[in-house]
Design a protein around this motif. Structure first.
Motif, PDB file in Angstrom:
ATOM      1  N   SER A  18       0.836  -1.199   0.000  1.00  0.00           N
ATOM      2  CA  SER A  18       0.000   0.000   0.000  1.00  0.00           C
ATOM      3  C   SER A  18       0.870   1.247   0.000  1.00  0.00           C
ATOM      4  O   SER A  18       1.958   1.272   0.585  1.00  0.00           O
ATOM      5  N   VAL A  19       0.406   2.271  -0.701  1.00  0.00           N
ATOM      6  CA  VAL A  19       1.008   3.604  -0.651  1.00  0.00           C
ATOM      7  C   VAL A  19      -0.124   4.599  -0.407  1.00  0.00           C
ATOM      8  O   VAL A  19      -1.285   4.317  -0.722  1.00  0.00           O
ATOM      9  N   ILE A  20       0.195   5.745   0.146  1.00  0.00           N
ATOM     10  CA  ILE A  20      -0.827   6.744   0.421  1.00  0.00           C
ATOM     11  C   ILE A  20      -1.267   7.385  -0.888  1.00  0.00           C
ATOM     12  O   ILE A  20      -0.446   7.926  -1.632  1.00  0.00           O
ATOM     13  N   ALA A  21      -2.545   7.311  -1.185  1.00  0.00           N
ATOM     14  CA  ALA A  21      -3.075   7.789  -2.459  1.00  0.00           C
ATOM     15  C   ALA A  21      -2.822   9.287  -2.638  1.00  0.00           C
ATOM     16  O   ALA A  21      -2.941  10.071  -1.700  1.00  0.00           O
ATOM     17  N   GLN A  22      -2.440   9.650  -3.864  1.00  0.00           N
ATOM     18  CA  GLN A  22      -2.248  11.044  -4.258  1.00  0.00           C
ATOM     19  C   GLN A  22      -1.287  11.789  -3.329  1.00  0.00           C
ATOM     20  O   GLN A  22      -1.498  12.943  -2.992  1.00  0.00           O
ATOM     21  N   HIS A  23      -0.227  11.103  -2.953  1.00  0.00           N
ATOM     22  CA  HIS A  23       0.792  11.719  -2.103  1.00  0.00           C
ATOM     23  C   HIS A  23       2.099  11.743  -2.890  1.00  0.00           C
ATOM     24  O   HIS A  23       2.636  10.696  -3.258  1.00  0.00           O
ATOM     25  N   SER A  24       2.630  12.945  -3.148  1.00  0.00           N
ATOM     26  CA  SER A  24       3.775  13.072  -4.044  1.00  0.00           C
ATOM     27  C   SER A  24       5.031  12.397  -3.517  1.00  0.00           C
ATOM     28  O   SER A  24       5.936  12.075  -4.295  1.00  0.00           O
ATOM     29  N   ARG A  36      -0.291  -0.179  -4.347  1.00  0.00           N
ATOM     30  CA  ARG A  36      -1.737  -0.173  -4.197  1.00  0.00           C
ATOM     31  C   ARG A  36      -2.127   1.116  -3.451  1.00  0.00           C
ATOM     32  O   ARG A  36      -2.122   1.159  -2.234  1.00  0.00           O
ATOM     33  N   PRO A  37      -2.459   2.182  -4.192  1.00  0.00           N
ATOM     34  CA  PRO A  37      -2.800   3.457  -3.545  1.00  0.00           C
ATOM     35  C   PRO A  37      -4.119   3.366  -2.774  1.00  0.00           C
ATOM     36  O   PRO A  37      -5.105   2.813  -3.269  1.00  0.00           O
ATOM     37  N   MET A  38      -4.127   3.919  -1.574  1.00  0.00           N
ATOM     38  CA  MET A  38      -5.332   3.967  -0.739  1.00  0.00           C
ATOM     39  C   MET A  38      -5.091   4.946   0.396  1.00  0.00           C
ATOM     40  O   MET A  38      -4.002   5.506   0.521  1.00  0.00           O
ATOM     41  N   ALA A  61       4.277   0.974   2.263  1.00  0.00           N
ATOM     42  CA  ALA A  61       5.491   1.709   1.916  1.00  0.00           C
ATOM     43  C   ALA A  61       5.397   3.165   2.352  1.00  0.00           C
ATOM     44  O   ALA A  61       4.325   3.776   2.304  1.00  0.00           O
ATOM     45  N   GLY A  62       6.543   3.700   2.775  1.00  0.00           N
ATOM     46  CA  GLY A  62       6.618   5.115   3.093  1.00  0.00           C
ATOM     47  C   GLY A  62       5.974   5.499   4.398  1.00  0.00           C
ATOM     48  O   GLY A  62       5.262   6.505   4.474  1.00  0.00           O
ATOM     49  N   ARG A  63       6.243   4.755   5.460  1.00  0.00           N
ATOM     50  CA  ARG A  63       5.635   5.023   6.771  1.00  0.00           C
ATOM     51  C   ARG A  63       6.711   5.355   7.801  1.00  0.00           C
ATOM     52  O   ARG A  63       7.835   4.876   7.722  1.00  0.00           O
TER      53      ARG A  63
END
Length: 228
Positions: free
Chosen positions: A26-32, A55-57, A75-77
Motif C-alpha cells: 500500500s502507498v498513500i493515495a495522491q501523495h507526491s 496499491r494506492p489507498m 510503503a513510506g511510513r
C-alpha cells in the motif's frame, strides 16, 4: 519409458522461467512522496529478485490491510507503526527522509521548528500521522491533498501550509508566484520505512541490505532526490 518421462520433465522445468516474488504494497493515495519512494524501492527489490506493486489507498486503510495480510506490506511510513500493528515488520533501512517544511506568503521565523508555528493558522494533509501529531492543539485545517492546501493558503484560509521540502505542487506555484516561499530550515527530518507482513520476515534483512547498498553508492539519492 520412465527415463523418457524424466528427461521430458527436466526439459520442461529448465525451459520454464523463474518468476520473481511479487509484493503488493500500500502507498498513500495522491501523495507526491510516493514518486520519490517508489523508484528507490523498485531498485532495491530488483536487487533481491522480487517485484513490487503499488496499491494506492488512504493512509489508515493501507496499514490496516497490510496488517491483516490482505496486502504484503505498506510503503513510506514513519517508525512506530509496528507498535500498533505487531504483525508488520519494519525494514530497518529508510527508503526516504521526509522533511516537512513550512510554506507561506508571510515570512515567519521557523528556526524553533514546530514550536515556531504555534501562533499561526495551518493547513496540513489529512491522514499523515507525523503532521497530525506535531500540530496537535494548534489552529489547523486538514485537507485532502497538497493542491487543496496551496489553494487555501493563497485564499487566506490559513497562514502556513506544511508539505515536504521537495513537494512538486509547491515548487510549481513558486515558479510563477514569487510571493510564496518555502521557509527554511525544514521543521524536522524523519526517515520513512517499508513495512512487510510477518509472513515475509525472511525478506526484511535482504531488503534492508539492498537499500543500504543503494544509499552507499548514491543510487538511492539519485532516484529519490531526498537531498535536493
Amino acid at each position: 519409458m520412465r527415463l523418457a518421462v524424466a528427461l521430458l520433465f527436466c526439459l520442461v522445468f529448465q525451459s520454464t522461467p523463474l518468476h520473481a516474488e511479487e509484493l503488493q504494497l500500500s502507498v498513500i493515495a495522491q501523495h507526491s512522496v510516493n514518486d520519490r519512494i517508489w523508484p528507490a524501492l523498485e531498485a532495491a527489490a530488483k536487487r533481491i529478485n522480487i517485484t513490487v506493486v503499488a496499491r494506492p489507498m488512504s493512509a489508515d486503510r493501507g496499514v490496516v490491510e497490510a496488517s491483516m495480510g490482505q496486502l504484503d506490506g505498506a510503503a513510506g511510513r514513519s517508525s512506530g507503526v509496528e507498535q500498533k500493528f505487531p504483525d508488520l515488520l519494519r525494514v530497518p533501512e529508510p527508503v526516504y527522509h521526509y522533511a516537512p517544511s513550512a510554506y507561506s506568503y508571510m515570512r515567519p521565523d521557523v528556526s524553533r521548528g514546530w514550536a515556531s508555528l504555534r501562533s499561526y493558522s495551518l493547513c496540513i494533509r489529512r491522514g499523515l500521522q507525523l503532521t497530525t501529531a506535531r500540530t496537535r492543539d494548534m489552529a489547523r485545517q486538514q485537507l485532502a491533498d497538497e493542491v487543496s492546501m496551496l489553494r487555501m493558503l493563497k485564499e487566506g484560509g490559513c497562514e502556513v501550509a506544511i508539505m515536504d521540502r521537495n513537494e512538486p505542487a509547491a515548487k510549481a506555484v513558486m515558479a510563477t508566484d514569487p510571493g510564496l516561499a518555502q521557509l527554511k530550515p525544514a521543521l524536522e527530518e524523519m526517515p520513512l520505512y517499508i513495512y512487510l507482513h510477518k509472513r515475509h520476515a525472511a525478506l526484511v534483512p535482504k531488503l534492508a541490505a539492498a537499500l543500504k547498498q543503494l544509499r552507499a553508492d548514491g543510487t538511492l539519492n539519485k532516484l529519490s532526490g531526498e537531498g535536493d
